[in-house]
Design an enzyme around this catalytic site. Structure first.
Site, short mmCIF file in Angstrom:
data_model
loop_
_atom_site.label_atom_id
_atom_site.label_comp_id
_atom_site.label_asym_id
_atom_site.label_seq_id
_atom_site.Cartn_x
_atom_site.Cartn_y
_atom_site.Cartn_z
N SER A 256 0.84 -1.20 0.00
CA SER A 256 0.00 0.00 0.00
C SER A 256 0.87 1.24 0.00
O SER A 256 2.00 1.21 0.50
CB SER A 256 -0.87 0.02 1.25
OG SER A 256 -0.03 0.27 2.37
N LYS A 257 0.31 2.30 -0.54
CA LYS A 257 1.13 3.50 -0.69
C LYS A 257 1.46 4.16 0.64
O LYS A 257 2.32 5.02 0.71
CB LYS A 257 0.47 4.49 -1.65
CG LYS A 257 -0.87 5.03 -1.23
CD LYS A 257 -1.38 5.95 -2.31
CE LYS A 257 -2.81 6.36 -2.03
NZ LYS A 257 -3.49 6.94 -3.16
N ARG A 258 0.77 3.75 1.70
CA ARG A 258 1.10 4.31 3.00
C ARG A 258 2.45 3.79 3.49
O ARG A 258 3.13 4.43 4.27
CB ARG A 258 0.00 4.00 4.01
CG ARG A 258 -0.96 5.14 4.06
CD ARG A 258 -2.31 4.91 4.64
NE ARG A 258 -3.25 5.80 3.98
CZ ARG A 258 -3.87 5.55 2.85
NH1 ARG A 258 -3.65 4.42 2.22
NH2 ARG A 258 -4.69 6.41 2.31
N ASP A 409 -2.88 13.47 -4.37
CA ASP A 409 -2.98 12.20 -5.11
C ASP A 409 -4.01 12.29 -6.23
O ASP A 409 -3.91 11.62 -7.24
CB ASP A 409 -3.40 11.06 -4.16
CG ASP A 409 -2.22 10.51 -3.37
OD1 ASP A 409 -1.07 10.88 -3.69
OD2 ASP A 409 -2.43 9.72 -2.44
#
Ligand code: GLU
Length: 488
Positions: A256-258, A409
């Site tokens: 995930s981009k987190r 984003d």
């Protein structure tokens, strides 16, 4: 005789955001499989979710795949007999196919309102049973259906699932997968807006595009029994299925981009070479054998078999990716190296865009590189700059940056006026003073107090690197390392 005359595979991304490393991963394995067998590799854009689909995202997917050197034989920009390859242009086909299922009584109209469905689900939850449609409309008489249709009552079309027996399929990597039909819902095929669901569009297209092998990520495996039921309902031969293990963060959660940058465009901007990224992805769940880690796509083709895929959950380890990249950097020929630096780092286009902003504090060209590093660098060092204004805490800055990245984003047209509009609106939403937010952003984006104008700088640094720096700084704050603690 089989319906499938040759190997044909596809990737079917939904154009809803940045081009994802997961798409490249699935594309690589499809491509390798197709080319190994002299087959075709298709690109189909699954854009029936009109709310989320973005044409800029489709363009970025194509650009990123081409950057990697994964070229499709058929796709939205390469018309062929099975087109169009964009689902939004195929809605008539889905409606025709829904009619076929309605005619054969494999599907039915459902007129239930969302309030009714919510009520059914709430009751099921209360009773502690799995939530599912209660099949209220499954046995309406044809008279009732026509009366409702005449009255234009909004409706969906659902598949009439068998209520007993099992649905099973062979996954080329896992073996037999079985599910009891009683556990499957009467899935919606056509939504009330006339658009197909993923399941219907995906199956109809895979069939009409003569896809012989559906090779996709593990997250779709729960949909496959539904797809198998649809193949049965249409009376079509089904393709073979293979579900690739999901890429994971270091803590084994789904990538995930987190936790990791996931956009292909980020890796390109960060100076990862396409051949290094492909090689790295080729090692995700699959082994070349004999401890060989470095191989080309052609070498992978020669050895690739589904049976060698491990389901352990490959970790997308950016440290390893970077290590592999350095290997490829060192292997570059002199001319490739010069071309890369000229075309990717000091490209004519970039230098032209920089010219109005970089001459300000310069009197001799020897200052060019030193003065303007932040236009070329990746992550910045915040140990010498003061990013926390008076009256704000580290947590405030962390929260502000994280929230801003989410807003940015969604900004695909990366142009300074638009960036400014997003930041201004966000500032108002937070109720922050201009100087607090702008000074912090300037320092996080450029590492300097005295950079060229903030929004122009952000535009030039680029969408990928700007967002990366904001996220990186928030992470450094969370970790409590790598920045100066003094409050200005
Ligand atoms: N549209 C789906 C996606 O975004 C396609 C999944 C599949 O390959 O069936 O990945």
């Amino acid at each position: 005789m089989s319906y499938f005359k040759k190997v044909r595979v596809r990737i079917a991304p939904s154009p809803t955001g940045d081009p994802h490393v997961g798409t490249a991963y699935v594309a690589l394995f499809n491509y390798v499989f197709a080319k190994k067998h002299g087959g075709d590799f298709l690109l189909r854009i699954e854009d029936t979710d009109q709310v989320r689909a973005k044409s800029s995202s489709e363009a970025m997917i194509m650009k990123s795949l081409r950057w990697l050197g994964i070229e499709w034989d058929e796709g939205p920009d390469k018309a062929s007999s099975c087109g169009p390859y964009r689902q939004s242009e195929r809605t008539a086909i889905y409606r025709e196919h829904t009619d076929l299922l309605l005619k054969s009584k494999s599907a039915y109209h459902c007129f239930c309102t969302s309030e009714r469905l919510d009520g059914v689900r709430a009751k099921q939850r209360e009773a502690g049973v799995t939530t599912a449609y209660d099949r209220h409309c499954r046995d309406l008489t044809s008279g009732e259906v026509s009366a409702n249709l005449d009255k234009n009552i909004p409706h969906v079309v659902r598949l009439k699932m068998p209520t007993s027996g099992v649905t099973s399929f062979v996954d080329e990597i896992r073996g037999v997968v079985e599910i009891e039909n009683s556990r499957m819902d009467d899935q919606v095929l056509l939504k009330s807006d006339g658009y197909p669901t993923y399941h219907l569009a995906n199956v109809v297209d895979d069939h009409l595009m003569k896809i012989s092998h559906v090779i996709r990520a593990e997250e779709w495996i729960n949909s496959t029994p539904k797809h198998v039921a649809l193949y049965e309902a249409f009376g079509w031969e089904r393709p073979k299925f293979a579900h690739l293990p999901l890429l994971r963060n270091a803590d084994k959660s789904k990538i995930s981009k987190r936790k990791n940058p996931v956009a292909l465009t980020y890796y390109q901007r960060a100076g990862i070479l396409p051949e290094a990224l492909l090689n790295f992805l080729g090692n995700m769940g699959w082994n070349f054998g004999n401890d060989v880690e470095f191989f080309t796509v052609e070498e992978m083709m020669a050895k690739f078999e589904f049976k060698d895929i491990h389901l352990g959950g490959p970790v997308f380890d950016t440290v390893k990716l970077t290590w592999m990249n350095s290997h490829y950097m060192h292997k570059m020929s002199e001319s490739k190296f010069v071309d890369y630096v000229r075309n990717e780092i000091f490209s004519t286009e970039y230098l032209k865009a920089l010219k109005p902003f970089v001459l300000e504090r310069m009197t001799r060209f020897e200052q060019f590189v030193g003065n303007n590093m932040f236009f070329f660098n990746g992550a910045l060092d915040y140990s010498e700059v003061e990013i926390i204004p008076k009256g704000k805490t580290e947590a405030d800055i962390m929260g502000m940056l994280t929230g801003l990245v989410e807003k940015l984003d969604d900004l695909y047209e990366w142009e300074h006026e638009r960036i400014k509009a997003v930041v201004e609106a966000y500032k108002d939403e937070l109720g922050w003073k201009p100087k607090d937010i702008f000074m912090t952003l300037r320092m996080v984006a450029t590492g300097r107090k005295d950079s060229p104008p903030l929004f122009e700088s952000m535009e030039l640094i680029g969408r990928e690197m700007t967002r990366f720096r904001f996220r990186d700084c928030a992470q450094k704050l969370a970790a409590g390392t790598g920045f100066k603690k003094t409050v200005v």
